[in-house]
Design a protein around this motif. Structure first.
Motif, short mmCIF file in Angstrom:
data_model
loop_
_atom_site.label_atom_id
_atom_site.label_comp_id
_atom_site.label_asym_id
_atom_site.label_seq_id
_atom_site.Cartn_x
_atom_site.Cartn_y
_atom_site.Cartn_z
N PRO A 150 -1.36 -66.91 28.77
CA PRO A 150 -0.50 -66.01 29.56
C PRO A 150 0.09 -64.88 28.73
CG PRO A 150 -0.09 -68.29 30.16
CD PRO A 150 -1.02 -68.33 29.00
N GLN A 151 0.53 -65.18 27.50
CA GLN A 151 1.10 -64.14 26.64
C GLN A 151 0.03 -63.11 26.25
OE1 GLN A 151 1.35 -67.42 26.20
NE2 GLN A 151 3.55 -67.90 26.39
N GLN A 152 -1.16 -63.59 25.89
CA GLN A 152 -2.25 -62.69 25.53
C GLN A 152 -2.66 -61.83 26.73
OE1 GLN A 152 -5.05 -65.64 24.15
NE2 GLN A 152 -4.78 -65.01 22.03
N TRP A 153 -2.70 -62.45 27.90
CA TRP A 153 -3.10 -61.73 29.11
C TRP A 153 -2.13 -60.58 29.41
CZ3 TRP A 153 -7.23 -61.19 32.02
CH2 TRP A 153 -7.12 -60.67 33.30
N GLN A 154 -0.85 -60.84 29.20
CA GLN A 154 0.16 -59.80 29.44
C GLN A 154 -0.03 -58.63 28.48
OE1 GLN A 154 4.16 -61.31 29.18
NE2 GLN A 154 5.09 -59.43 30.01
N VAL A 155 -0.24 -58.94 27.21
CA VAL A 155 -0.48 -57.89 26.21
C VAL A 155 -1.78 -57.16 26.52
CG1 VAL A 155 -0.94 -57.44 23.77
CG2 VAL A 155 0.83 -59.10 24.42
N TYR A 156 -2.81 -57.91 26.88
CA TYR A 156 -4.14 -57.35 27.15
C TYR A 156 -4.10 -56.36 28.32
CZ TYR A 156 -8.86 -57.33 29.16
OH TYR A 156 -10.06 -56.97 29.71
N THR A 157 -3.54 -56.77 29.45
CA THR A 157 -3.52 -55.90 30.63
C THR A 157 -2.66 -54.67 30.41
OG1 THR A 157 -1.76 -57.31 31.57
CG2 THR A 157 -4.01 -57.75 32.27
N ALA A 158 -1.65 -54.80 29.56
CA ALA A 158 -0.79 -53.65 29.27
C ALA A 158 -1.56 -52.57 28.50
CB ALA A 158 0.43 -54.09 28.47
N GLN A 159 -2.63 -52.97 27.80
CA GLN A 159 -3.44 -52.02 27.01
C GLN A 159 -4.43 -51.25 27.88
OE1 GLN A 159 -5.29 -54.49 24.06
NE2 GLN A 159 -3.45 -54.65 22.79
N LEU A 160 -4.70 -51.74 29.09
CA LEU A 160 -5.69 -51.12 29.95
C LEU A 160 -5.11 -49.90 30.65
CD1 LEU A 160 -7.17 -54.34 31.65
CD2 LEU A 160 -7.99 -53.18 29.59
N ASP A 161 -5.96 -48.90 30.89
CA ASP A 161 -5.49 -47.76 31.68
C ASP A 161 -5.55 -48.13 33.17
OD1 ASP A 161 -8.13 -47.35 32.69
OD2 ASP A 161 -8.63 -46.12 30.95
N ASN A 162 -5.06 -47.25 34.02
CA ASN A 162 -4.96 -47.57 35.44
C ASN A 162 -6.30 -47.89 36.08
OD1 ASN A 162 -2.18 -47.23 35.40
ND2 ASN A 162 -2.28 -45.05 35.95
N LYS A 163 -7.33 -47.12 35.73
CA LYS A 163 -8.64 -47.35 36.34
C LYS A 163 -9.24 -48.66 35.85
CE LYS A 163 -10.78 -44.01 37.99
NZ LYS A 163 -11.50 -42.76 38.33
N GLN A 164 -9.05 -48.97 34.57
CA GLN A 164 -9.54 -50.25 34.04
C GLN A 164 -8.82 -51.42 34.71
OE1 GLN A 164 -8.80 -49.57 29.83
NE2 GLN A 164 -11.00 -49.50 29.42
N ARG A 165 -7.51 -51.27 34.91
CA ARG A 165 -6.74 -52.34 35.53
C ARG A 165 -7.19 -52.55 36.98
NH1 ARG A 165 -2.19 -50.28 34.51
NH2 ARG A 165 -2.12 -50.99 32.34
N SER A 166 -7.46 -51.47 37.67
CA SER A 166 -7.94 -51.58 39.05
C SER A 166 -9.31 -52.24 39.09
CB SER A 166 -8.01 -50.19 39.69
OG SER A 166 -6.73 -49.59 39.75
N LEU A 167 -10.17 -51.87 38.16
CA LEU A 167 -11.50 -52.47 38.08
C LEU A 167 -11.39 -53.97 37.85
CD1 LEU A 167 -14.56 -52.54 37.82
CD2 LEU A 167 -14.34 -51.61 35.51
N LEU A 168 -10.53 -54.38 36.95
CA LEU A 168 -10.36 -55.80 36.65
C LEU A 168 -9.85 -56.56 37.88
CD1 LEU A 168 -10.30 -58.15 34.65
CD2 LEU A 168 -8.03 -57.39 33.91
N GLU A 169 -8.90 -55.97 38.58
CA GLU A 169 -8.34 -56.63 39.77
C GLU A 169 -9.40 -56.79 40.85
OE1 GLU A 169 -5.05 -54.18 40.79
OE2 GLU A 169 -3.75 -54.94 39.16
N LEU A 170 -10.21 -55.75 41.07
CA LEU A 170 -11.26 -55.81 42.09
C LEU A 170 -12.33 -56.84 41.71
CD1 LEU A 170 -11.61 -51.99 42.83
CD2 LEU A 170 -10.62 -53.74 44.33
N LYS A 171 -12.64 -56.94 40.42
CA LYS A 171 -13.59 -57.95 39.95
C LYS A 171 -13.04 -59.35 40.22
CE LYS A 171 -17.24 -56.19 37.58
NZ LYS A 171 -18.65 -56.67 37.69
N GLN A 172 -11.76 -59.55 39.96
CA GLN A 172 -11.15 -60.86 40.17
C GLN A 172 -11.12 -61.22 41.66
OE1 GLN A 172 -7.40 -60.35 37.90
NE2 GLN A 172 -8.10 -62.05 36.63
#
Length: 401
Positions: free
Chosen positions: A332-354
């Motif tokens: 959970p801690q790594q995931w929080q740091v990891y997602t914070a490093q992503l830009d908006n389009k990358q974050r949207s892509l990850l959410e849609l994949k999930q």
């Protein structure tokens, strides 16, 4: 020392070795088997005796060991290695042990099972490998009988004996056979000969055999000991663990991926890496200089990363228990740091994949071409891969190579 143990100690005088050293190793093996397995005392003594005899035979025949002046030390090291191999298969059990042995040997011979004048499919090659290995298991059983001076009807009957046989079969296949200017593993030589001798109708015969037909052929296939051995190795008493199946699929899929891209030298390198050979041994087998081997290693890693993060990322991440459902294997801690490093389009892509949306729909939603989507997804997985592997003391991607 009890009478049962005394009766099974190998004859040191025949081997020309110190009787005290022989007894020490025999007692060590017997004790370890009794403590680590559920086998009977006599069964442990029998296996310990065979391993002790083999160890001293190897030490006696090895000019390098004889010249070193450390025969007893070498014998003890070799005996402990044999012990760990045997116990490893014992702990895996009959079914998991069979899967592990079959996967290991399949990966070694995959590149060499290629009948002339035949364009085999991926599945077709696996079918022929299966047929080849069944005959190789019989050869290994006969070699095991011969080298241990056992009768022609001997077959493993207990889990410890089966583990002893499977460990022997793995070593037997990896034996180095001297050839002009090089050495080659015995199982590769057998696979090359087997492949060259296949008639045009082989694939049909094998399919019929897999369905249980009883075609005319080598009478050794009907040997009762072979049926007993195959039945024991294939027992379904234990469910086949999913991770073993996935490992086998990942290995064969990667081999197929390299073949499709005409990277046969990378496939050869991969098969040798699976055998835990050192860099020097790989250079010797492939006839490469250290610089050439290093270049091949870097090229293989390039294809490995493409396979793991793009071509079959879902399969690889499932095997690594790092799927989207588990946040790519991050805490959970790594995931929080990891997602914070992503830009908006990358974050949207990850959410849609999930959410399980198809790539075509995701690309349309984000206004990306398929090539752009794949490039962004590769980068997302690569960032998670780096964070996940940073926990393994700098091992990086090679941890799963």
């Amino acid at each position: 020392m009890n009478s049962a143990a005394t009766a099974t100690i190998p004859s040191a005088t025949i081997l020309g070795e110190n009787s005290t050293g022989v007894e020490v190793i025999f007692q060590l093996l017997s004790k370890e088997f009794q403590q680590s397995t559920k086998a009977s005392e006599q069964n442990c003594h029998d296996v310990a005796r065979r391993i002790t005899t083999e160890v001293y035979r190897i030490c006696h025949e090895s000019k390098r060991i004889q010249a070193s002046g450390t025969v007893e030390s070498s014998a003890m090291t070799l005996a402990r290695h044999r012990l760990q191999q045997c116990l490893r298969y014992y702990q895996l059990g009959s079914n998991r042990g069979r899967v592990e042995l079959h996967s290991t040997l399949s990966a070694i011979v995959y590149r060499y099972i290629n009948p002339p004048q035949k364009q085999l499919s991926y599945q077709g090659r696996l079918t022929i490998i299966e047929d080849f290995l069944q005959s190789f298991y019989l050869e290994a059983l006969n070699a095991f009988r011969r080298e241990n001076q056992l009768g022609a009807t001997y077959r493993p009957q207990t889990l410890l004996e089966l583990s002893e046989y499977m460990a022997f079969t793995e070593r037997y296949g990896k034996r180095r056979i001297p050839l002009p200017g090089r050495q080659q593993q015995l199982i590769i030589l057998r696979a090359q000969t087997f492949s060259q001798q296949q008639p045009p109708e082989t694939s049909v015969d094998i399919e019929q055999a897999s369905e249980g037909s009883n075609n005319e052929g080598d009478g050794s296939w009907e040997e009762p000991a072979v049926h007993q051995l195959r039945s024991t190795m294939a027992t379904q008493a234990e469910p086949e663990p999913e991770e073993d199946t996935l490992r086998s699929v990942v290995v064969t899929e990667l081999m197929n991926y390299l073949e499709q891209r005409q990277q046969s030298d990378c496939a050869d390198y991969f098969s040798l890496r699976l055998q835990d050979l050192s860099a020097q041994e790989i250079e010797s087998v492939l006839g490469l200089t250290p610089r050439q081997r290093d270049y091949l290693q870097q090229r293989f890693k390039y294809h490995l990363i493409r396979f793991a993060l793009l071509h079959r990322w879902e399969l690889v991440h499932e095997w690594l228990e790092a799927s989207l459902h588990t946040n790519l294997g991050l805490t959970p801690q790594q995931w929080q740091v990891y997602t914070a490093q992503l830009d908006n389009k990358q974050r949207s892509l990850l959410e849609l994949k999930q959410q399980g949306q198809a790539d075509e729909k995701i690309a349309k939603t984000l206004g990306l071409s398929m090539a752009q989507l794949q490039k962004r997804w590769f980068k997302i997985l690569e960032q998670a891969w780096e964070i996940r592997n940073s926990l393994v003391s700098g091992s990086g991607a090679s941890t799963h190579e």
